[in-house]
Design a protein around this motif. Sequence first.
Motif, PDB file in Angstrom:
ATOM      1  N   MET A   1       0.858  -1.182   0.000  1.00  0.00           N
ATOM      2  CA  MET A   1       0.000   0.000   0.000  1.00  0.00           C
ATOM      3  C   MET A   1       0.901   1.241   0.000  1.00  0.00           C
ATOM      4  SD  MET A   1      -2.960   1.081   2.718  1.00  0.00           S
ATOM      5  CE  MET A   1      -4.298   0.052   2.162  1.00  0.00           C
ATOM      6  N   SER A   2       0.538   2.197  -0.804  1.00  0.00           N
ATOM      7  CA  SER A   2       1.358   3.400  -0.932  1.00  0.00           C
ATOM      8  C   SER A   2       1.184   4.318   0.275  1.00  0.00           C
ATOM      9  CB  SER A   2       0.992   4.152  -2.213  1.00  0.00           C
ATOM     10  OG  SER A   2      -0.277   4.752  -2.067  1.00  0.00           O
ATOM     11  N   ALA A   3       2.099   5.264   0.411  1.00  0.00           N
ATOM     12  CA  ALA A   3       2.068   6.194   1.545  1.00  0.00           C
ATOM     13  C   ALA A   3       0.822   7.075   1.497  1.00  0.00           C
ATOM     14  CB  ALA A   3       3.328   7.056   1.541  1.00  0.00           C
ATOM     15  N   ALA A  45       6.589  10.486   3.806  1.00  0.00           N
ATOM     16  CA  ALA A  45       6.957   9.467   2.836  1.00  0.00           C
ATOM     17  C   ALA A  45       6.260   9.647   1.494  1.00  0.00           C
ATOM     18  CB  ALA A  45       6.635   8.081   3.400  1.00  0.00           C
ATOM     19  N   ILE A  46       5.359  10.603   1.389  1.00  0.00           N
ATOM     20  CA  ILE A  46       4.626  10.823   0.135  1.00  0.00           C
ATOM     21  C   ILE A  46       5.528  11.551  -0.858  1.00  0.00           C
ATOM     22  CG2 ILE A  46       2.685  12.023  -0.918  1.00  0.00           C
ATOM     23  CD1 ILE A  46       1.158  11.631   1.694  1.00  0.00           C
ATOM     24  N   VAL A  47       5.746  10.910  -1.991  1.00  0.00           N
ATOM     25  CA  VAL A  47       6.551  11.513  -3.065  1.00  0.00           C
ATOM     26  C   VAL A  47       5.867  11.259  -4.409  1.00  0.00           C
ATOM     27  CG1 VAL A  47       8.782  11.375  -1.896  1.00  0.00           C
ATOM     28  CG2 VAL A  47       7.971   9.432  -3.202  1.00  0.00           C
ATOM     29  N   PRO A  48       5.962  12.223  -5.334  1.00  0.00           N
ATOM     30  CA  PRO A  48       5.388  12.008  -6.658  1.00  0.00           C
ATOM     31  C   PRO A  48       6.239  11.020  -7.450  1.00  0.00           C
ATOM     32  CG  PRO A  48       6.256  14.240  -6.424  1.00  0.00           C
ATOM     33  CD  PRO A  48       6.473  13.544  -5.134  1.00  0.00           C
ATOM     34  N   MET A  55      -4.311  10.048  -6.666  1.00  0.00           N
ATOM     35  CA  MET A  55      -4.838  11.389  -6.922  1.00  0.00           C
ATOM     36  C   MET A  55      -6.248  11.533  -6.364  1.00  0.00           C
ATOM     37  SD  MET A  55      -2.599  13.257  -8.526  1.00  0.00           S
ATOM     38  CE  MET A  55      -3.330  14.443  -9.609  1.00  0.00           C
ATOM     39  N   ALA A  56      -7.074  10.512  -6.540  1.00  0.00           N
ATOM     40  CA  ALA A  56      -8.439  10.537  -6.015  1.00  0.00           C
ATOM     41  C   ALA A  56      -8.415  10.548  -4.487  1.00  0.00           C
ATOM     42  CB  ALA A  56      -9.224   9.335  -6.530  1.00  0.00           C
ATOM     43  N   ALA A  57      -7.515   9.761  -3.909  1.00  0.00           N
ATOM     44  CA  ALA A  57      -7.389   9.735  -2.446  1.00  0.00           C
ATOM     45  C   ALA A  57      -6.898  11.086  -1.943  1.00  0.00           C
ATOM     46  CB  ALA A  57      -6.431   8.623  -2.017  1.00  0.00           C
ATOM     47  N   GLY A  58      -6.018  11.732  -2.681  1.00  0.00           N
ATOM     48  CA  GLY A  58      -5.504  13.044  -2.291  1.00  0.00           C
ATOM     49  C   GLY A  58      -6.595  14.092  -2.265  1.00  0.00           C
ATOM     50  N   LYS A  59      -7.503  14.054  -3.227  1.00  0.00           N
ATOM     51  CA  LYS A  59      -8.621  14.999  -3.239  1.00  0.00           C
ATOM     52  C   LYS A  59      -9.535  14.773  -2.042  1.00  0.00           C
ATOM     53  CE  LYS A  59      -8.646  15.752  -8.200  1.00  0.00           C
ATOM     54  NZ  LYS A  59      -9.344  15.552  -9.466  1.00  0.00           N
TER      55      LYS A  59
END
Length: 114
Positions: A1-3, A45-48, A55-59
């Motif tokens: 799972m991503s950060a 730990a969040i990096v592009p 992106m949807a989770a970020g919104k």
Amino acid sequence: MSAVLQFHQLTIELIHFLENADIDRDDKITQTEALLSQREAHMMAIVPPYTSEEMAAGKEINQLNMKLSQLLKVEKASVQKDIKGLQSKKESNTKYVNPYQSLSTDGMYYDRRK
């Protein structure tokens, strides 16, 4: 799972935890601090680059952050209200024990002659 997704999940968990009113305040503060520190670690730990799911989770995180901020402000106001109440009780108790402590001695006659 991503950060980003872990950060999203911790944000949701923190919001649900703060909305639960059945928990003792001390336990609530301790758990909130632990969740916030975990959330901070994942935020670092969040990096592009981001996937479309991230992106949807970020919104959604932006909206959740506003709700989380309001809940934290409510908790802070509650704690501040209790602290202020305790301070006023302490002050009134001190005045009850020694009611003449806060009297001003201004204007008192003092004779230096013996």
